[in-house]
Design a protein around this motif. Structure first.
Motif, PDB file in Angstrom:
ATOM      1  N   GLY A  63       0.792  -1.222   0.000  1.00 18.95           N
ATOM      2  CA  GLY A  63       0.000   0.000   0.000  1.00 18.95           C
ATOM      3  C   GLY A  63       0.822   1.269   0.000  1.00 18.95           C
ATOM      4  O   GLY A  63       0.291   2.353  -0.271  1.00 18.95           O
ATOM      5  N   GLU A  64       2.110   1.182   0.302  1.00 21.46           N
ATOM      6  CA  GLU A  64       2.958   2.371   0.347  1.00 21.46           C
ATOM      7  C   GLU A  64       3.830   2.530  -0.900  1.00 21.46           C
ATOM      8  O   GLU A  64       4.661   3.430  -0.978  1.00 21.46           O
ATOM      9  N   GLU A  65       3.605   1.661  -1.864  1.00 19.28           N
ATOM     10  CA  GLU A  65       4.400   1.726  -3.089  1.00 19.28           C
ATOM     11  C   GLU A  65       4.224   3.041  -3.855  1.00 19.28           C
ATOM     12  O   GLU A  65       5.217   3.586  -4.357  1.00 19.28           O
ATOM     13  N   PRO A  66       2.990   3.578  -3.994  1.00 15.95           N
ATOM     14  CA  PRO A  66       2.849   4.849  -4.728  1.00 15.95           C
ATOM     15  C   PRO A  66       3.636   5.993  -4.092  1.00 15.95           C
ATOM     16  O   PRO A  66       4.240   6.811  -4.803  1.00 15.95           O
ATOM     17  N   GLU A  67       3.629   6.058  -2.763  1.00 16.33           N
ATOM     18  CA  GLU A  67       4.374   7.126  -2.084  1.00 16.33           C
ATOM     19  C   GLU A  67       5.870   6.954  -2.303  1.00 16.33           C
ATOM     20  O   GLU A  67       6.597   7.927  -2.534  1.00 16.33           O
ATOM     21  N   LEU A  68       6.330   5.717  -2.258  1.00 14.42           N
ATOM     22  CA  LEU A  68       7.743   5.453  -2.520  1.00 14.42           C
ATOM     23  C   LEU A  68       8.093   5.841  -3.950  1.00 14.42           C
ATOM     24  O   LEU A  68       9.131   6.474  -4.202  1.00 14.42           O
ATOM     25  N   ALA A  69       7.238   5.484  -4.887  1.00  8.32           N
ATOM     26  CA  ALA A  69       7.477   5.833  -6.288  1.00  8.32           C
ATOM     27  C   ALA A  69       7.571   7.344  -6.472  1.00  8.32           C
ATOM     28  O   ALA A  69       8.396   7.839  -7.247  1.00  8.32           O
ATOM     29  N   ALA A  70       6.738   8.077  -5.751  1.00  5.90           N
ATOM     30  CA  ALA A  70       6.746   9.540  -5.859  1.00  5.90           C
ATOM     31  C   ALA A  70       8.087  10.112  -5.390  1.00  5.90           C
ATOM     32  O   ALA A  70       8.631  11.040  -5.998  1.00  5.90           O
ATOM     33  N   LEU A 108      18.218   3.510 -10.681  1.00  4.89           N
ATOM     34  CA  LEU A 108      16.928   4.079 -10.306  1.00  4.89           C
ATOM     35  C   LEU A 108      15.802   3.490 -11.146  1.00  4.89           C
ATOM     36  O   LEU A 108      14.727   3.165 -10.627  1.00  4.89           O
ATOM     37  N   SER A 109      16.031   3.346 -12.438  1.00  8.16           N
ATOM     38  CA  SER A 109      15.010   2.767 -13.304  1.00  8.16           C
ATOM     39  C   SER A 109      14.658   1.355 -12.855  1.00  8.16           C
ATOM     40  O   SER A 109      13.477   0.975 -12.797  1.00  8.16           O
ATOM     41  N   ARG A 110      15.668   0.568 -12.532  1.00 13.99           N
ATOM     42  CA  ARG A 110      15.415  -0.801 -12.083  1.00 13.99           C
ATOM     43  C   ARG A 110      14.604  -0.823 -10.788  1.00 13.99           C
ATOM     44  O   ARG A 110      13.705  -1.651 -10.617  1.00 13.99           O
ATOM     45  N   ALA A 111      14.944   0.091  -9.874  1.00 13.26           N
ATOM     46  CA  ALA A 111      14.207   0.145  -8.616  1.00 13.26           C
ATOM     47  C   ALA A 111      12.745   0.515  -8.865  1.00 13.26           C
ATOM     48  O   ALA A 111      11.824  -0.119  -8.322  1.00 13.26           O
ATOM     49  N   LEU A 112      12.528   1.520  -9.695  1.00 17.16           N
ATOM     50  CA  LEU A 112      11.156   1.935  -9.993  1.00 17.16           C
ATOM     51  C   LEU A 112      10.369   0.817 -10.669  1.00 17.16           C
ATOM     52  O   LEU A 112       9.220   0.539 -10.302  1.00 17.16           O
ATOM     53  N   ILE A 113      10.979   0.165 -11.634  1.00 14.96           N
ATOM     54  CA  ILE A 113      10.286  -0.889 -12.371  1.00 14.96           C
ATOM     55  C   ILE A 113       9.882  -2.040 -11.449  1.00 14.96           C
ATOM     56  O   ILE A 113       8.848  -2.682 -11.661  1.00 14.96           O
ATOM     57  N   ILE A 129       4.061   3.092 -10.567  1.00 12.93           N
ATOM     58  CA  ILE A 129       4.989   4.199 -10.822  1.00 12.93           C
ATOM     59  C   ILE A 129       4.490   5.133 -11.914  1.00 12.93           C
ATOM     60  O   ILE A 129       5.027   6.238 -12.073  1.00 12.93           O
ATOM     61  N   MET A 130       3.475   4.734 -12.670  1.00 10.35           N
ATOM     62  CA  MET A 130       3.079   5.515 -13.836  1.00 10.35           C
ATOM     63  C   MET A 130       2.645   6.953 -13.512  1.00 10.35           C
ATOM     64  O   MET A 130       3.042   7.882 -14.228  1.00 10.35           O
ATOM     65  N   PRO A 131       1.843   7.212 -12.474  1.00  6.20           N
ATOM     66  CA  PRO A 131       1.495   8.613 -12.180  1.00  6.20           C
ATOM     67  C   PRO A 131       2.734   9.481 -11.937  1.00  6.20           C
ATOM     68  O   PRO A 131       2.806  10.618 -12.418  1.00  6.20           O
ATOM     69  N   ALA A 132       3.708   8.936 -11.187  1.00  5.22           N
ATOM     70  CA  ALA A 132       4.927   9.700 -10.919  1.00  5.22           C
ATOM     71  C   ALA A 132       5.738   9.899 -12.196  1.00  5.22           C
ATOM     72  O   ALA A 132       6.310  10.978 -12.421  1.00  5.22           O
ATOM     73  N   HIS A 140      14.820  10.494 -18.894  1.00 12.65           N
ATOM     74  CA  HIS A 140      14.956   9.359 -17.964  1.00 12.65           C
ATOM     75  C   HIS A 140      13.587   8.757 -17.645  1.00 12.65           C
ATOM     76  O   HIS A 140      13.440   7.529 -17.566  1.00 12.65           O
ATOM     77  N   ALA A 141      12.585   9.606 -17.479  1.00 12.22           N
ATOM     78  CA  ALA A 141      11.232   9.112 -17.208  1.00 12.22           C
ATOM     79  C   ALA A 141      10.707   8.315 -18.396  1.00 12.22           C
ATOM     80  O   ALA A 141      10.096   7.241 -18.229  1.00 12.22           O
ATOM     81  N   LEU A 142      10.913   8.829 -19.592  1.00  9.49           N
ATOM     82  CA  LEU A 142      10.469   8.119 -20.800  1.00  9.49           C
ATOM     83  C   LEU A 142      11.180   6.772 -20.952  1.00  9.49           C
ATOM     84  O   LEU A 142      10.544   5.768 -21.299  1.00  9.49           O
ATOM     85  N   ALA A 143      12.483   6.751 -20.685  1.00 14.37           N
ATOM     86  CA  ALA A 143      13.236   5.506 -20.791  1.00 14.37           C
ATOM     87  C   ALA A 143      12.745   4.485 -19.772  1.00 14.37           C
ATOM     88  O   ALA A 143      12.631   3.289 -20.075  1.00 14.37           O
ATOM     89  N   THR A 144      12.447   4.954 -18.573  1.00 13.02           N
ATOM     90  CA  THR A 144      11.953   4.052 -17.530  1.00 13.02           C
ATOM     91  C   THR A 144      10.590   3.488 -17.907  1.00 13.02           C
ATOM     92  O   THR A 144      10.319   2.291 -17.726  1.00 13.02           O
TER      93      THR A 144
END
Length: 223
Positions: A134-141, A158-163, A169-172, A187-191
């Motif tokens: 449940g805390e994944e969105p906040e972490l992604a932000a 960072l990309s690997r961690a987000l993925i 992660i998509m909203p962030a 970087h956001a597009l690549a991720t």
């Protein structure tokens, strides 16, 4: 084996961790991990903070994972909260291998945005392993605020961690895709590309994203 013999072996193993030769330290850490004993934990944690050799540090981490988390996790959390840069980085790395969710209490936004690259990278890896449901969105932000940071290897981490967090992660990422900094947008597009197509190489994803940004495109547009 008598207690006196075990005590002698323990002393020798701990002395081996401080030997001048990396090969001796490596063997000592291997021996400790092969025969776990709570008396070793303090020495292992202390050595992690100063060990210069990567292979030895990895063996130290392995040795710690061979001990009970009920004993190792509190020691590692103390390092995260009060140690120097290498101590914090290696403690976080070890916590990511143990995967105990008690580690979450020490992974603060300040740690995730630490100025030291190795500390930050280790915090990212640990965070995505121990984040509570449940805390994944906040972490992604929080992690998304680091998009564009550092050289290619840092950005890949960072990309690997987000993925690892998945679709949350998509909203962030969408916010970052509209950032004023072209490096952040790329970087956001690549991720996002790697999330959709894990087989895409990071180098290709980054170069493609840079081209889209340079052409003033948006996700899904290539000019």
């Amino acid at each position: 084996m008598t207690r006196s013999v075990r005590d002698t072996d323990a002393v020798r193993a701990l002395q081996g961790l401080a030997d001048d030769h990396p090969s001796v330290r490596l063997r000592a850490a291997l021996a400790i991990g092969t025969s776990p004993d709570e008396r070793f934990i303090g020495g292992l944690v202390e050595r992690c903070a100063i060990e210069p050799d990567f292979s030895v540090r990895e063996m130290l981490t392995w040795a710690l994972t061979r001990h009970s988390p009920s004993l190792t996790v509190p020691e590692l959390l103390r390092e995260v909260r009060s140690g120097g840069a290498q101590a914090r980085s290696q403690a976080l790395h070890t916590l990511s291998k143990i995967g105990d969710r008690r580690a979450w209490s020490a992974i603060t936004p300040a740690l995730l945005t630490d100025a030291d690259d190795e500390v930050a990278r280790s915090a990212w890896r640990a965070a995505v392993v121990v984040v509570p449901d449940g805390e994944e969105p906040e972490l992604a932000a929080v992690l998304s605020t680091r998009l564009g940071r550092g050289a290619r290897e840092m950005q890949l981490s960072l990309s690997r961690a987000l993925i690892t967090l998945g679709e949350v992660i998509m909203p962030a990422l969408r916010v970052a895709m509209n950032d004023l900094d072209p490096q952040v947008r790329a970087h956001a597009l690549a991720t996002e590309r790697l999330l959709r197509d894990p087989d895409t190489g990071f180098e290709f994803a980054v170069e493609e994203a840079k081209r889209i940004v340079a052409l003033g495109g948006t996700p899904g547009q290539e000019g």
